[in-house]
Structure formats: C-alpha cells, structure tokens
Write an enzyme that holds these catalytic residues in place. Structure first.
Site, PDB file in Angstrom:
ATOM      1  N   TRP A  64     -40.455 101.860  77.749  1.00  0.00           N
ATOM      2  CA  TRP A  64     -39.330 102.222  76.880  1.00  0.00           C
ATOM      3  C   TRP A  64     -38.699 101.005  76.223  1.00  0.00           C
ATOM      4  CZ3 TRP A  64     -33.704 102.868  78.782  1.00  0.00           C
ATOM      5  CH2 TRP A  64     -33.389 101.873  79.708  1.00  0.00           C
ATOM      6  N   ASP A  65     -39.241  99.813  76.505  1.00  0.00           N
ATOM      7  CA  ASP A  65     -38.632  98.579  76.006  1.00  0.00           C
ATOM      8  C   ASP A  65     -38.528  98.553  74.484  1.00  0.00           C
ATOM      9  OD1 ASP A  65     -38.955  96.385  78.598  1.00  0.00           O
ATOM     10  OD2 ASP A  65     -40.144  98.198  78.604  1.00  0.00           O
ATOM     11  N   GLU A 112     -34.023 103.108  88.208  1.00  0.00           N
ATOM     12  CA  GLU A 112     -35.305 102.872  88.884  1.00  0.00           C
ATOM     13  C   GLU A 112     -35.203 102.636  90.394  1.00  0.00           C
ATOM     14  OE1 GLU A 112     -38.438 101.281  85.600  1.00  0.00           O
ATOM     15  OE2 GLU A 112     -37.279  99.731  86.625  1.00  0.00           O
ATOM     16  N   LYS A 120     -30.321  99.086  89.968  1.00  0.00           N
ATOM     17  CA  LYS A 120     -31.095  97.932  89.507  1.00  0.00           C
ATOM     18  C   LYS A 120     -30.566  97.425  88.175  1.00  0.00           C
ATOM     19  CE  LYS A 120     -35.783  96.746  87.927  1.00  0.00           C
ATOM     20  NZ  LYS A 120     -37.147  97.275  87.706  1.00  0.00           N
ATOM     21  N   GLN A 121     -30.225  98.348  87.284  1.00  0.00           N
ATOM     22  CA  GLN A 121     -29.823  97.996  85.925  1.00  0.00           C
ATOM     23  C   GLN A 121     -28.962  99.125  85.372  1.00  0.00           C
ATOM     24  OE1 GLN A 121     -33.282  97.915  83.310  1.00  0.00           O
ATOM     25  NE2 GLN A 121     -34.307  99.413  84.606  1.00  0.00           N
TER      26      GLN A 121
END
Length: 797
Positions: A351-352, A490, A610-611
């Site tokens: 998805w970056d 994630e 995580k983010q």
C-alpha cells in the site's frame, strides 16, 4: 557541505550494506546497488541488479511446510571489474584490500564516484578513480569508467571485466532459508573484450535476460594482450597493459541489458548487442544522462530556504526517481515498497503507493497513470479473489508481484526468537482503499477525464464493490460491520485467545470504505451517459448494488471508547502495556511485536500499535471531511465534539512504537496544526530513517520508498495546506519555525511548471507562459488570478 552530494569515507563492514543501498543507481527500468565491482555477496557486500517488474517463483521447505514465494530477481551482475599488478593478487581476493576509500554520490547528475588506493604484496601502490552511471537517458544502458594510476611503479597492469550469471537472491539474511536461485544459464559468447555477452532465463517465469558488454582502454597505453574466459554462466575478459609510473590508464566498461518483457525487440540478446553498438563511449553517455537528470530536477526542484536536511530531501527524491521515472510509463510495474534497491519484501507491491502518488500526481502524472494501470491490469486476479469469498467486485492482494495473485507469506520468521509463526497480514483489505484513493486523487488533481472513462472509474468501482461485499448488516447493532480484517497497525491480527485471525470493525477500514463508496458513486455520475451505461453493463453493476452502497454510507459502524475513535471493536478490552518497563529493558522497542513474541507473548493482548492506524484517517481526510462522514453515519455528537480529533491523536500517540518508517510521516502530518514542534521532530525522524538506518539494518535490505516520498509530501502539501478544488489551487500555509521559506514547482490545470515561493508572510505564484487560461489561487480566503507568464503575490495573513 554540498547538498547535492552524499559522501562516505573509509570502510566499515557494519555499514557497508547501508552504503550500498543508499548508493544505488537506477532509472526506473534498471537499478544496481552500489557495491564495489570486485566484491561478491559475502555477508558484508550485497551486490544486486534489479529490473522493474522482473519476478520469478520458487518453492522452499520451511518449518516442515512447502512454501512458494515470488521474488524480484537479482539479475546477472554487470559490475565485476577488478585488477592486479604484475601477477599479484586480484583486488577483492583474500588479503587484497583497498585503502583510503571514498564514495561520492552526485545526485544532481546521477553519477557515483569511487576512489581508493591499493597496495599489492610487493608494496606497489595504485590509485583508482571510478565513475559509474545507470543511464537515465537510455534505460537499457549502464557504464563504468575506471582510471588506474601507478604511483610508484611501472609494469604489467591486468584488468579483468566480467558478466556474472551465478548470482542468487541472498541479500536479506532472514530469507536465506528460502530458495534464492532464480537464473538458468543460457550461454555466453564473444571472443574479444570489444564485445562479450551472457544470456540467462528465470527458472519459472521464463523471462529471458541478456547482457552485452564492451570493455576497452580509452586513455593511456593500449593493451598488449587480450583474452576471454567463458563458462555457461560467466564470461570475463582480461586486458594486459604495460603501465607507466604516474601515467593514468582509463578503462571503460559499457553494458546493455534487455529482457524478453521489453517492447519492440526481436529477442533480448539481439537488442542488447544492437544497443551496445550504438554507444560511442562513456563521455557521450554521461552527457545524455546528465541532461535527463537536469530535466527531472527542474520538475522536482525544492528549496527549503536554508533549513537543515536539504541533502536528505534530495536523496529521497533521487531514489524515488530512480525507482519511478518517466521510463516507468512504458512498463507494466507497480510501486515496490523498497524500491529497486534490494530484496526486502521480495520486491512486492504493498500500500506504500498511497504515500508516493501525491508527488507523482503533481510532477509526473503520466507515471502515476501508468502505475494505476498496473493495478487495473490485475483486476481479473482481484475479481477472482473476491469471487473466491463469494463477493462481487475486486479484492486486491496485500502483496502483489507479477500477475496480481496474493504473494503475502503465510509464515514469518522472527529473527529475535528464531521461530517461524503464522502471518495473517493478507487480511489487510485496506490495500484496496489505497488503490481507490489514488484513483480519485489522480483524477481530481489532473482533471484527466479520459483516464476516468478509460479505466479509472472501472478500477475505483470494482474496488468499491469488493469493499462493500465485506460489509454485512448486523441487526443487533442496526449497522453494517466489517469482520475478520487487519488494519494498518499490523501488530494486531486477532483477538486474545481466539483461534480465528482477524479483527472486527477496524475504524480506518470502515470509515474509508464509506469514503470509497461515495467516490465510486460520484465517479459514475461524472462519466458521460454512454460511458456510464457501458461500464455498468460490462461489470454487471445493478441498481440494487448502488442502493446498497448508499445504505452502507448511512449506517456503517464506527467504534468509540473513552471519547476517542476505537482502533477496532473491543480495543478497550485490551490490557495496557507497561511502556516504561519495556523502554528500560530494551534499547529499541520499535519492533515490539518481535520482542513480545520472543517472550512468549503477543501484541494482540495490548493497546500497542506499530504505526498509525486510526490516525491514518486524519492523514487522508481533512477534519471537515471526517466530521461530514461521521455526521452522515449518524454520529453527530461525536462529529461535533471539537476535541475528538486531538484527543484521539494524543491517545494513540502514547501507544505507538513507530515500528514502521511510515509512522513518523503520518504523525508529522497529523500534528502539523496542533503541535508544530512535535510535527517537525517526526518529520526529521522520517528524514533520517534511511540515511541513519534507525531501524537497525533494514535499509541495507532496501530503502523505504513510501517514507522517502512521504517526507517531501509533508513539506509540499501538509505544511503549505496545499489542496485543489474545481480548478482552484488552495493554500493554507503553516510553516514550522525551522522552515523559513519553501519553494517548489508543480503541475496543475494544464500548467506544467507552476512555481510557488512561500514564507510566513506571503505566497508568490509564478505561472509559465502558455495559451492556457489564468490560474486561480486562493490563500486563506484571498484569491488571485495569475495569467500565464506573470507572477502574483498573495498575503498569507
């Protein structure tokens, strides 16, 4: 310090992989890591040549299970070039070391210069200066120019130049239990250094790869002897030159590479040999290559007015353009998360691209369009994936490679514990949200109605149908829900003690699904009548489906707890992590998931991310957009709470380990209006994530392309408040104190190079001469009409 040059002095084995990744040279078609030409993959050096879109599938046996994996192929190595003096050891052999090493990457011209000294066993010293390029003008060409200067001796200099087809995918330590052999030798040829060639083929995909090389002395004494040694998977030529003390000898190595995937060729070898024959020499290649880079920098020039880290900003743009260039337009490729710079993530597309497209839309919209076509070409696979779940539309894979099937690994190695465990990241259905978001933003920014009609609307609509299919109506709640997914976080892939993977009602997935459905209906409405009717007929879209779209956009569930948006349903039932204890126990807790797994625990038990996950909503949507969505869903009280967004930001900021380089980008964005100091701190962390390898070794496996593009986007769109509406360029600048001014160019409304110069007091807009109508610019309620060929100044306050 020159902000256009990245320099490395000396040699540090612990940082060599980092240096090689950051010194990668590429052109969007082909990239070569910055390894020393005489080195091999030896645990310190990781040479690699990667061709965009060239994948191959292998099988391996892991933890008692047979697994299949598809990798971006490490192609035959064109770099090998070494030398020895009077029959001594070859440079690169045991004990034959270079000293006084210096690498200088000139980002303005895309040239890597390496200098060093070599002292042989007899005490003879040779100074070497080498320049390398991977042509941005002609994507199939690369070259080395090496100058040898005997400093204290005269005698025989022997130079060996080779093409090596024995390479494997071995650049990531934790992947070495997987089968990394992707090349079958198909022969070598050539009887003189004037031309040698090598052919190979990938073992499963059958992609033919051919390299043709020419090695010659272009300065100093000419060779007294030449010879060629060949094997089916390797060919080398030796040149013997009678060198004279302090008289330089210059050797050029020019290489052409083609694959069977290329257009307008009969076969790869014929094409490579023909391309090589057209090249006159290094100087001509360098001239065309430098010109191509100059044109690219004119499109992407950014000036931060003396602020720190200009060199890193340019490095990020440089690596973006080496992965996704104008040459990408002619290729069937996606956005590899780690660029063409290494083997991490196996070259897969995630998805970056969500973090990359904003820059491309404003500077290289043709490249962005081509990348969206990569997704569109894989609609058949995505439709099949949806059908396998009993759904209409398309479900795109979390990891995509050659043909669009799901490439996500089902087993994942934790290098901290040495254990393999189940990987459920294929449940990240939000990859479809990223695709749909990119389609709509590309259309809105470029105004390309032909794109929407040709394939953009179909891609958006089919993605929306797949997401709508995931939503089911819960009569008890009186709302639509999406169950069994993973969010961007994630760390969480299931509920504690549950034997079923997946989470319910991830807020980001649910809210953005509503947004995607609304945009799909809007896209249908904007199509011409005939195009809309034909699209509905072609995909079998019924009125019942679109009415269901509308119901979902009215009644999708969004979970809340403690006055904040919940990351997913039941998040409030998780335990709080003792963050202070873990920070005191471990030097770095970015990969908290690995730490907990090694302890026999799991992130699924804790409120730990995580983010950015929920915060991605504030990254993609304005506060006004999000509030409107919540009101439309019936959450009016929540939407009207002025503290909902800042409270939610603060809540998750305290519970995030930032185990992804993308996390700092998102946090820099969402904090930009409420805490400028914190925003600037996160931006600087993102800027330094690769050059300082803050994740402890991951950059050596490949740069983080999304974070690199995202840092520049924070400057261009976030700190300037740049947006677009109905052909009007909107600005709401809020530059941090560390950023005195900002200047950059962009394309909009047909104008190719609109120049914006912004500081705390005013915005200066320059529109290049053309026959186009004036560009309307609005800054905090003040408007200006800028006629092509003129400049207007608009006050910020």
């Amino acid at each position: 310090m020159d902000s256009w040059t990245l320099t490395f002095e000396g040699f540090d084995p612990a940082r060599e992989g980092l240096r090689e990744a950051l010194c990668t040279l590429g052109n969007g078609y082909l990239a070569t890591r910055g390894a020393a030409p005489e080195s091999a993959c030896d645990g310190v050096h990781y040479p690699g040549t990667y061709i965009a879109g060239c994948y191959n599938r292998t099988t391996s046996r892991i933890a008692g299970r047979e697994v299949e994996n598809e990798d971006m192929v490490n192609a035959p190595d064109w770099l090998p070039l070494t030398f020895r003096t009077d029959g001594d050891r070859w440079l690169g052999e045991d004990g034959a070391e270079a000293t006084d090493q210096r690498l200088a990457l000139d980002m303005r011209t895309g040239v890597l210069t390496r200098t060093f000294r070599y002292r042989d066993g007899a005490g003879r010293t040779t100074r070497v200066r080498q320049r390398r390029l991977v042509s941005m003008a002609e994507p199939h060409l690369a070259a080395l120019e090496t100058e040898f200067t005997p400093l204290d001796w005269s005698g025989t200099l022997q130079v060996r130049s080779a093409l090596d087809g024995t390479v494997t995918n071995a650049g990531v330590l934790r992947y070495r239990q997987l089968n990394g052999r992707h090349l079958l030798p198909c022969g070598t040829g050539g009887s003189a250094p004037a031309e040698t060639w090598l052919r190979a083929e990938t073992t499963a995909s059958g992609t033919g790869i051919a390299l043709a090389a020419r090695t010659r002395v272009t300065g100093g004494p000419q060779p007294t002897a030449e010879s060629v040694e060949r094997r089916p998977d390797w060919i080398g030529c030796d040149l013997k030159i009678e060198a004279v003390r302090e008289r330089p000898v210059t050797v050029e190595k020019t290489v052409a590479l083609h694959t069977s995937r290329d257009r307008a060729i009969s076969d790869p070898l014929t094409a490579a040999r023909a391309a090589l024959a057209r090249v006159r020499g290094f100087a001509d290649m360098l001239q065309a290559h430098t010109l191509a880079w100059r044109h690219l920098w004119q499109e992407f020039a950014i000036d931060t007015g003396g602020a720190d880290d200009r060199r890193i900003l340019r490095l990020h743009l440089f690596h973006l353009l080496q992965t996704l260039s104008p040459h990408t337009c002619d290729l069937d490729v996606g956005v590899p998360a780690r660029g063409l710079h290494g083997e991490a993530y196996r070259g897969h597309v995630f998805w970056d691209e969500l973090f990359v497209f904003p820059l491309l839309n404003l500077h290289l919209p043709e490249t962005a369009r081509a990348l969206l076509r990569y997704r569109w070409r894989r609609l058949p696979r995505a439709r099949a994936a949806a059908a396998a779940h009993g759904l209409r539309g398309a479900l795109f894979p979390w990891q995509s490679g050659s043909d669009g099937r799901e490439e996500t690994q089902r087993l994942h190695l934790n290098p901290r514990s040495g254990r393999w465990h189940e990987d459920n990241s294929h449940l990240q259905r939000h990859v479809g949200i990223a695709i749909a978001y990119n389609v709509w933003q590309h259309y809105r920014i470029t105004g390309d109605a032909a794109f929407l009609e040709e394939f953009g609307a179909e891609l958006l609509l089919e993605t929306a149908r797949g997401l709508a299919g995931l939503a089911t109506y819960d009569r008890r709640l009186g709302r639509y829900v999406i169950r069994g997914v993973m969010g961007p976080d994630e760390y969480h892939d299931g509920y504690p003690d549950s034997d079923q993977p997946g989470l319910d009602d991830n807020a980001y997935t649910n809210v953005m699904t509503v947004w995607v459905l609304q945009r799909a209906l809007e896209a249908l409405a904007e199509l011409p009548d005939t195009a809309r009717r034909r699209l509905r007929e072609r995909v079998g879209l019924t009125g019942a489906e679109t009415r269901r779209f509308a119901r979902i956009t009215d009644r999708m569930r969004v979970p809340f707890h403690d006055g904040v948006i919940s990351q997913f349903a039941g998040y409030e039932d998780l335990a709080e992590l003792d963050w202070a204890a873990y920070r005191s126990r471990y030097d770095d807790i970015r990969r908290l998931d690995r730490i907990l797994e090694a302890e026999g625990d799991t992130c699924n038990r804790y409120r730990a991310s995580k983010q950015a996950d929920v915060l991605m909503l504030f990254y993609l949507l304005s506060a006004e957009e999000l509030r409107a969505l919540l009101r439309g869903l019936g959450y009016r009280d929540r939407a009207d709470d002025p503290e909902l967004i800042p409270r939610t930001v603060g809540y998750y900021l305290a519970r995030t380990s930032h185990g992804s380089t993308l996390s700092a980008v998102v946090h820099a964005w969402v904090l930009s209006r409420t805490d400028r100091a914190a925003s600037w701190g996160f931006l600087r962390e993102a800027l330094h994530s690769d050059i300082d390898d803050i994740q402890g070794g991951t950059t050596a496996e490949g740069i983080h392309l999304g974070a690199m593009a995202g840092t520049v986007d924070v400057l261009i769109r976030c700190y300037t408040g740049l947006s677009f509406q109905d052909g009007i360029l909107l600005l709401r600048p809020a530059l941090p104190p560390e950023l005195p001014r900002l200047s950059f160019s962009l394309r909009y409304a047909g104008h190719r190079s609109v120049r914006l110069d912004i500081d705390a007091a005013r915005v200066r807009v320059t529109v290049p001469p053309s026959a186009l109508p004036p560009l309307t610019v609005e800054c905090r309620g003040r408007s200006a009409s800028v006629t092509p060929g003129t400049t207007r100044v608009v006050p910020v306050r």
